[in-house]
Motif scaffolding. Structure first.
Motif, PDB file in Angstrom:
ATOM      1  N   LEU A  38       0.855  -1.183   0.000  1.00 59.37           N
ATOM      2  CA  LEU A  38       0.000   0.000   0.000  1.00 59.37           C
ATOM      3  C   LEU A  38       0.892   1.234   0.000  1.00 59.37           C
ATOM      4  CD1 LEU A  38      -2.904   1.198   0.374  1.00 59.37           C
ATOM      5  CD2 LEU A  38      -2.491   1.044   2.836  1.00 59.37           C
ATOM      6  N   LEU A  41      -0.878   6.850   1.426  1.00 63.50           N
ATOM      7  CA  LEU A  41      -2.299   6.910   1.770  1.00 63.50           C
ATOM      8  C   LEU A  41      -2.802   8.351   1.903  1.00 63.50           C
ATOM      9  CD1 LEU A  41      -4.810   5.232   2.472  1.00 63.50           C
ATOM     10  CD2 LEU A  41      -4.088   5.325   4.867  1.00 63.50           C
ATOM     11  N   LEU A  62      -8.846   3.685   2.409  1.00 62.01           N
ATOM     12  CA  LEU A  62      -8.459   2.476   3.149  1.00 62.01           C
ATOM     13  C   LEU A  62      -9.648   1.616   3.542  1.00 62.01           C
ATOM     14  CD1 LEU A  62      -5.988   0.993   4.195  1.00 62.01           C
ATOM     15  CD2 LEU A  62      -6.249   2.204   6.361  1.00 62.01           C
ATOM     16  N   ALA A  66      -8.639  -1.862   2.644  1.00 61.26           N
ATOM     17  CA  ALA A  66      -8.494  -2.899   3.665  1.00 61.26           C
ATOM     18  C   ALA A  66      -9.412  -4.077   3.384  1.00 61.26           C
ATOM     19  CB  ALA A  66      -8.784  -2.320   5.047  1.00 61.26           C
ATOM     20  N   GLN A  83       3.461  -1.022   4.039  1.00 57.78           N
ATOM     21  CA  GLN A  83       3.011   0.332   3.674  1.00 57.78           C
ATOM     22  C   GLN A  83       4.240   1.220   3.484  1.00 57.78           C
ATOM     23  OE1 GLN A  83       2.831   3.618   5.222  1.00 57.78           O
ATOM     24  NE2 GLN A  83       1.652   4.321   3.455  1.00 57.78           N
ATOM     25  N   LEU A 105      -4.570   1.517   9.856  1.00 55.67           N
ATOM     26  CA  LEU A 105      -3.551   0.680   9.205  1.00 55.67           C
ATOM     27  C   LEU A 105      -3.285  -0.587  10.019  1.00 55.67           C
ATOM     28  CD1 LEU A 105      -1.069   3.437   8.013  1.00 55.67           C
ATOM     29  CD2 LEU A 105      -2.358   1.887   6.531  1.00 55.67           C
ATOM     30  N   GLY A 268      -4.602   5.185  -1.848  1.00 53.89           N
ATOM     31  CA  GLY A 268      -5.169   3.845  -1.794  1.00 53.89           C
ATOM     32  C   GLY A 268      -5.941   3.467  -3.035  1.00 53.89           C
TER      33      GLY A 268
END
Length: 546
Positions: A38, A41, A62, A66, A83, A105, A268
């Protein structure tokens, strides 16, 4: 130390490392490692909404990212989730000190993350508060800290398990971190990336790492140059471009070693999926793949990340009306003012850019200042700043010769309407929004002169002669601009790329930063005594009819 000596030292370090590879255990033939990566963000927990024609499209964020990570992890439980830094940004980061981003996260299953540039936007103390909301290993191999709490919290590297394979991960901060963020004097940057990487490879191999991945905040060119000098890193993930790479790049280093380079972009919008196959210690290029997984509402939602995002969304709405600073007097932000001459609002914004990036000059195009109204005196909220600077443009630092600056200002003067027999034609003139507000310069324009003419595609038709005088503030005094000297200019990304037909900007040398114009202005406002500004003009732009 000279560059030559540095290279000799680096090669001296590499020789024992190569011998170590001959003796160190390697993973079994065909060992496969799956990595979900990832990128930047930028505090984007909820989806990004983009209006195209009459349709609103949602992507990234996210909450759905996610959800996609959870699906991929369920299909391949041994996948690692990494990340690449710049997890935080802007008003959310400032107001909530990282609680929503770092908590989300962790809930998303991130196993290691890099310290980026934005993490330092509000200084080390702010960063410490943010890191307290998560136990995720945070990496930076080329930063050291005088603050013992940060020194203990930030690791040089970490070893993770993907199935039976030990994977070493280390991280590299940008060597230009001090120009791009506010790490302060107690954070120290080792800019010898090759030596740092060699040490990390050795330490990780000694601890049993069979595969090694570097997380990077470097430019693409810096990533490629580093990869070409190293033996031992299987992949370098991430970078400072904020753009995704659909296809991985393989860079050859010493002794035929190949390192994969890839990025997954920002907000993202994509999850990068790396399937890394290692044979006899090296990357098996034919059996290694990189692909981008698009994040959309169809990716599914992650319940806990959604709960965190929703709870902070309501608090963010309250934060938008909180006070950032105080305007002592009213300021004219009408389009006709910021596009037609010296503007006290334009002065303040450009002063902020020059102050924040420590450049010779600050500039903003009049079209980049919005609101089109007179802003009253009193408390100023984030909402008001967002009305003034709605585009959230990153700021770039462009290096230009004095002669190029003269050309840019001649183009800017061509955007002015007025003067005898001036028949403004938008098809052949810089747009009125191209008129530049300034800091660090004093100019005089004459509307009696001929305006510069430029075609819509940026092709010059003719130079004008409206620029009559030009001086620059240097070493504490105003001096004539030196045509042969190189000056640094802080300007938004649109203008830096030659937007509004200011094509000469694109001829300069550009250093990208991750800092947005609104954040630079807010930081400048908050740094002032009592967070107060009194607007005024100082004659930095003079326009005459003679």
């Amino acid at each position: 130390m000279t560059h030559f000596k540095q290279r000799i030292l680096s090669r001296t370090l590499l020789l024992p490392l190569f011998l170590f590879f001959l003796l160190a255990p390697s993973p079994a033939a065909g060992a496969r490692i799956s990595v979900l990566f990832l990128g930047d963000l930028h505090s984007q927990l909820l989806p990004v909404s983009l209006k195209t024609n009459k349709t609103t499209v949602f992507f990234g964020g996210l909450v759905h990212g996610a959800g996609l990570l959870a699906k991929e992890k369920a299909a391949e439980p041994d996948s690692l989730i990494l990340q690449g830094g710049d997890a935080v940004s802007g008003i959310t980061w400032l107001h909530f000190s990282g609680e929503p981003e770092f908590s989300a996260l962790a809930a998303a299953g991130v196993q290691a993350m890099l310290l980026g540039n934005h993490e330092f936007n509000y200084g080390p103390e702010h960063l410490k508060r943010g890191l307290s909301f998560s136990s995720i290993p945070v990496l930076s191999s080329n930063l050291t800290f005088d603050d013992w709490e940060l020194a203990e919290r930030v690791s040089r590297h970490v070893i993770l398990k993907s199935g039976d394979t030990s994977v070493g991960v280390f991280g590299l901060a940008s060597p230009n971190l001090s120009a791009q963020a506010s790490p302060g004097p107690r954070v120290h940057i080792d800019r010898n990336l090759e030596d740092v990487s060699v040490k990390m490879i050795r330490e990780l191999r000694e601890k049993g790492a069979e595969a090694i991945i570097a997380l990077s905040r470097l430019t693409r060119e810096e990533n490629a140059n580093l990869a070409s000098s190293l033996e031992g890193v299987h992949a370098i993930l991430g970078g400072s471009s904020n753009e995704e790479t659909p296809n991985a790049l393989f860079v050859q280093g010493p002794n035929g070693w190949e390192t994969l380079l890839a990025e997954s972009g920002a907000y993202g919008a994509f999850i990068g999926k790396l399937a890394l196959t290692i044979s006899e210690g090296r990357t098996d290029r034919e059996k290694t793949s990189w692909k981008l997984l698009r994040v959309t509402p169809q990716s599914g939602r992650h319940p806990e990340v959604e709960r965190i995002a929703s709870s902070f969304e309501n608090r963010l709405n309250e934060a938008l009306i909180s006070t950032v600073g105080i305007f002592e007097n009213y300021v004219d932000g009408r389009s006709s003012t910021v596009r037609g001459g010296e503007s006290s609002l334009g002065n303040f914004i450009c002063d902020a850019l020059r102050w924040r990036f420590k450049t010779d000059i600050g500039m903003i195009n009049g079209g980049g200042i919005r609101g089109d109204r007179v802003f009253p005196a009193g408390n100023i909220s984030w909402k008001t700043l967002m009305e003034i600077l709605p585009y959230n443009n990153p700021v770039y630092i462009v290096s230009l010769k004095g002669s190029q600056l003269r050309q840019i200002l001649e183009l800017s003067a061509g955007a002015l309407k007025g003067g005898e027999n001036d028949h403004y034609d938008p098809n052949t003139r810089p747009h009125t929004g191209a008129f530049l507000q300034l800091s660090g310069l004093r100019v005089e324009y004459s509307l009696k002169g001929e305006p510069s003419l430029v075609e819509a595609d940026g092709k010059l038709i003719r130079w004008g002669n409206r620029l009559r005088s030009l001086s620059v503030f240097s070493d504490g005094e105003w001096r004539p601009l030196d045509d042969d000297r190189v000056y640094t200019v802080a300007v938004n990304s649109w203008t830096a790329g030659g937007g509004d037909r200011l094509f000469v900007f694109a001829e300069g040398t550009t250093e990208k930063t991750d800092i947005r114009d609104i954040d630079a202005v807010a930081e400048y406002l908050m740094s002032r005594k009592d967070k107060t500004v009194r607007f005024g003009k100082d004659g930095r732009i003079r326009i005459t009819d003679s």
